[in-house]
Design an enzyme around this catalytic site. Structure first.
Site, mmCIF file in Angstrom:
data_model
loop_
_atom_site.group_PDB
_atom_site.id
_atom_site.type_symbol
_atom_site.label_atom_id
_atom_site.label_comp_id
_atom_site.label_asym_id
_atom_site.label_seq_id
_atom_site.Cartn_x
_atom_site.Cartn_y
_atom_site.Cartn_z
ATOM 1 N N THR A 142 0.763 -1.218 -0.115
ATOM 2 C CA THR A 142 0.024 -0.040 -0.011
ATOM 3 C C THR A 142 1.028 1.246 0.120
ATOM 4 O O THR A 142 2.083 1.282 0.122
ATOM 5 C CB THR A 142 -0.820 0.149 1.223
ATOM 6 O OG1 THR A 142 -0.182 0.667 2.095
ATOM 7 C CG2 THR A 142 -1.487 -1.466 1.550
ATOM 8 N N ASP A 143 0.091 2.606 -0.111
ATOM 9 C CA ASP A 143 0.954 3.638 0.040
ATOM 10 C C ASP A 143 0.614 4.188 1.434
ATOM 11 O O ASP A 143 -0.020 3.311 2.070
ATOM 12 C CB ASP A 143 0.743 4.576 -1.156
ATOM 13 C CG ASP A 143 1.493 5.927 -1.297
ATOM 14 O OD1 ASP A 143 2.417 5.977 -0.359
ATOM 15 O OD2 ASP A 143 1.401 6.524 -2.357
ATOM 16 N N TRP A 144 1.239 5.204 1.815
ATOM 17 C CA TRP A 144 1.207 5.562 3.078
ATOM 18 C C TRP A 144 -0.178 5.436 3.783
ATOM 19 O O TRP A 144 -1.079 6.480 3.455
ATOM 20 C CB TRP A 144 1.727 7.041 3.300
ATOM 21 C CG TRP A 144 2.091 7.667 4.430
ATOM 22 C CD1 TRP A 144 1.235 8.262 5.259
ATOM 23 C CD2 TRP A 144 3.390 7.596 5.233
ATOM 24 N NE1 TRP A 144 1.946 8.710 6.431
ATOM 25 C CE2 TRP A 144 3.158 8.223 6.404
ATOM 26 C CE3 TRP A 144 4.640 6.943 5.145
ATOM 27 C CZ2 TRP A 144 4.179 8.432 7.507
ATOM 28 C CZ3 TRP A 144 5.475 7.000 5.916
ATOM 29 C CH2 TRP A 144 5.238 7.715 7.158
ATOM 30 N N ASP A 183 -2.996 4.004 3.499
ATOM 31 C CA ASP A 183 -3.977 3.947 2.632
ATOM 32 C C ASP A 183 -5.211 2.926 2.965
ATOM 33 O O ASP A 183 -6.352 3.009 2.517
ATOM 34 C CB ASP A 183 -3.365 3.749 1.291
ATOM 35 C CG ASP A 183 -3.117 4.887 0.610
ATOM 36 O OD1 ASP A 183 -3.575 6.210 1.088
ATOM 37 O OD2 ASP A 183 -2.546 5.136 -0.525
#
Length: 725
Positions: free
Chosen positions: A280-282, A284
């Protein structure tokens, strides 16, 4: 890719908690003294926090830099301490550390920084891109880090978007080729090599096409457009073996990508055959609850993301993901077998990176860290990234014997040469960390001598400072180098509502124009700030797209003729704020009805870029006039340097499908090649293009080449051909 017996044995020994820990990625903030986002300076690991994260939570991955870039020796200490803690856990599984090395090892002090991706795309030089990525991998590994969150394969098709400069521009083919080159440079033939890193394709997919142009705001895309444009670069990089992928933080047609099984399993895994880690991104997963509001609590958000196909959660600041996922398995909502699929991928990557044998190499193993040859490569890349947009009357190169006023907010700023993700997240401390490098002003002084240079800033990014002094100084010199543009930013901190340059910069320009002195405009920016009102009055314009630490030297090299510019626009440079077309627009956007203005009328077209020499094209020829679907098109064209000096030229091959069942674009870039020619030299360029590469996605969302008429164009030449069924 089948897991090894070692991975299968290790997986069989893992408890539920250890498996969930492998799927958890926390920021370095969680193991250091100080509160998250408020760490102690200098950064210090808190042994109690480290033990809790690694031994109690059993976390398998850590990321990020903390406050700002560390010396390479300090990185070695930090990584050593983290891996030492992991070695004393029950199964001694090493930590997978990741960092955003996006234009060099930009979170390591003293490393070699290169142009950001948009500037690199302007070089149209895939060999150079591969070399830069290899140096970045080398210097990132010297820091003890085996995983970089790069390259960005989002298409930069929204000029307002604050992450435009992180992309390779608006074109699918250029993005694909540059992305493949960077993946090869990062990973080499074997990512276990101690000088290579695992790449991470960002941000799967469609992230850069926000309707508002603001970061992490909704995208609306038909499946056909998603597949033909936005998925294509990812598909190519996956086929080439890219190790990991990061998920788009946004939503497409109301569905957050982190919760989309169609995107993360049906397409990514089943169709594209991706076998690596999807991270995932930060934060998310949490945002599925707090931002997108498709989950009514965090635990439900975790369930949705894992069932969609997430392997690793960039949590990144607390243990709630771990707690919720363990509960979901114990409740029977998610099976432990589902976790095994992701953990197997994670362990397999750690094995491929050689982390089970040796987590990091000693610094002595990297004698070429920040080597002079790497700096020279950076300067070459910066030179090739610069785009000469305009040069009326041959105003450039400048005469080094004449006096010059260097003026403007970006003239004495390393921040405006490096952009974001440079020493800090927002890049705002580049002047401090890159003080050993030349700004534009310093490079000009070094080139022609301090006695010939006046400097008055004139204005900051958006405020007048000393306008009258700048105007007076202009009266006393022979010529002006006016440096306008942007400071550093990324993500939502760079959101804009207006692409025009700030009023202060326009007022400074007007004041200098009033003196009648010849002006060269240097634009230092990460996206195309509009210059329609001032462009007609300025004879020469040079565009700099965050060229990195050697950017100041490179700009002086071009301004004074030591380097012949060769950069070409990887984007369409707009003329108007509400006319943000891309080059591959439709025929309906060319219409001019009853004297109305043309819809498509950019300031500068995609692929534009001037030289100090002239190139002429001759004898474009195809090997046949008619091709079957399985054929390859063999293209020949002669390119001649008909000017006075050596130069590089980008040979661009555009193809137009004249009629199709889906309205075709006016043209698409299908191939390019960069060559170097001496004055008077003529060279025959041969390029092959598979007919299958002319495909588009049809109404059934399938790739298809339709029989019919096509036109192939190279510069001012064109050749017609047919494709049969």
């Amino acid at each position: 890719m089948k897991a090894s017996s070692f991975v299968e044995t290790l997986l069989s020994k893992m408890t539920l908690e250890e498996k969930v820990g492998q799927m958890t990625q926390l920021s370095i903030d969680t193991i250091c003294f100080g509160e998250p986002y408020q760490l102690s300076d200098p950064l210090q690991i808190d042994p109690a926090k480290l033990d809790y994260v690694v031994k109690e939570l059993k976390v398998g991955s850590i990321l990020n830099v903390g406050i700002y870039a560390h010396p390479v020796e300090r990185w070695q200490e930090l990584i050593g301490a983290i891996q030492e803690a992991a070695a004393h856990t029950q199964l001694s599984v090493p930590i997978l550390y990741g960092v955003d090395s996006i234009h060099g090892a930009n979170y390591t002090q003293g490393s070699t920084l290169f142009p950001q991706q948009l500037g690199l795309a302007a070089t149209y030089n895939t060999d150079l891109a591969e070399q830069l990525a290899a140096v970045s991998a080398y210097e990132t590994r010297a820091s003890g880090i085996p995983w970089t969150f790069s390259p960005v394969l989002d298409l930069g098709r929204q000029a307002l978007w604050p992450r435009l400069w992180e992309t390779f521009g608006e074109d699918v083919h250029l993005t694909t080729q540059m992305g493949l080159a960077m993946v090869k440079g990062y990973e080499g033939e074997d990512i276990a090599h101690p000088h290579r890193v695992a790449s991470c394709l960002k941000h799967y997919a469609g992230y850069g096409f926000s309707w508002t142009g603001h970061d992490r705001t909704p995208v609306y895309l038909g499946e056909r457009q998603l597949r033909e444009y936005h998925l294509a670069p990812f598909a190519a990089a996956i086929k080439a073996g890219a190790a990991t992928i990061m998920i788009n933080s946004g939503e497409i047609n109301g569905i957050p990508v982190h919760a989309s099984r169609q995107m993360l399993t049906d397409i990514l895994r089943d169709e594209m055959g991706f076998e690596g880690i999807a991270v995932t991104d930060w934060e998310d997963i949490r945002y599925l609850h707090t931002r997108h509001r498709v989950a009514d609590n965090h635990k439900e958000a975790v369930r949705m993301a894992i069932e969609a196909g997430v392997d690793m959660s960039m949590v990144p600041m607390d243990a709630t993901f771990t707690t919720h996922l363990i509960e979901l398995v114990k409740e029977g909502t998610i099976s432990e077998e589902r976790l095994d699929v992701s953990v197997r991928r994670i362990l397999r990557l750690k094995e491929r990176l050689g982390l089970f044998e040796k987590t990091h190499q000693p610094l002595e193993s990297f004698p070429e860290f920040a080597a002079q040859k790497s700096a020279e490569l950076s300067r070459q890349a910066a030179r090739e990234s610069l785009i000469l947009l305009k040069n009326e009357g041959g105003q450039l190169p400048l005469d080094a014997s004449k006096t010059v006023l260097v003026c403007g907010p970006t003239a004495d700023s390393m921040v405006s040469l490096n952009g974001g993700w440079s020493y800090t997240w927002q890049g705002e401390r580049s002047d401090e960390f890159a003080e050993a490098h030349n700004s534009i002003l310093q490079a000009v002084v070094e080139r022609i001598g301090a006695d010939k240079v006046r400097y008055v800033r004139g204005c900051s990014h958006d405020e007048i400072i000393d306008l009258e002094e700048a105007q007076q100084a202009a009266e006393e010199v022979d010529q002006i180098i006016l440096c306008l543009g942007e400071q550093s930013y990324t993500e939502f901190f760079g959101n804009l509502n207006d692409l025009y340059l700030p009023d202060a910069q326009m007022l400074l320009t007007d004041a200098l124009l009033s003196t009648g002195k010849p002006i060269t405009l240097v634009l230092a920016e990460g996206r195309p700030r509009l210059i329609r009102e001032i462009e007609p009055s300025i004879p020469s314009i040079l565009l700099s797209l965050y060229p990195g630490n050697e950017g100041g030297n490179a700009i002086a090299d071009v301004l004074y003729g030591d380097t012949n510019p060769s950069g070409k626009l990887p984007i369409t440079y707009p003329r108007f704020p509400n006319a943000l077309h891309t080059y591959d627009h439709k025929y309906s956007e060319l219409q001019s009805i009853q004297g109305a203005p043309r819809i498509y009328a950019p300031q500068f077209e995609f692929g534009h870029g001037l030289s100090y020499t002239q190139f002429s094209y001759h004898s474009l020829a195809l090997d046949k006039s008619q091709y079957a679907q399985t054929d390859r098109i063999h293209i020949k064209v002669d390119v001649e340097n008909s000017g006075p000096r050596k130069g590089q030229e980008v040979v661009q091959v555009f193809v137009s499908d004249l009629y199709a069942s889906i309205t075709p674009p006016v043209r698409r870039l299908r191939a390019f090649s960069k060559i170097t020619l001496e004055p008077g030299e003529r060279q025959t360029i041969e390029i092959e293009l598979a007919v299958s590469e002319l495909a588009f996605v049809d109404l059934q969302n399938q790739w298809r080449v339709e029989a019919g008429d096509f036109t192939l164009r190279v510069a001012n030449l064109e050749a017609a051909f047919k494709v049969t069924d």
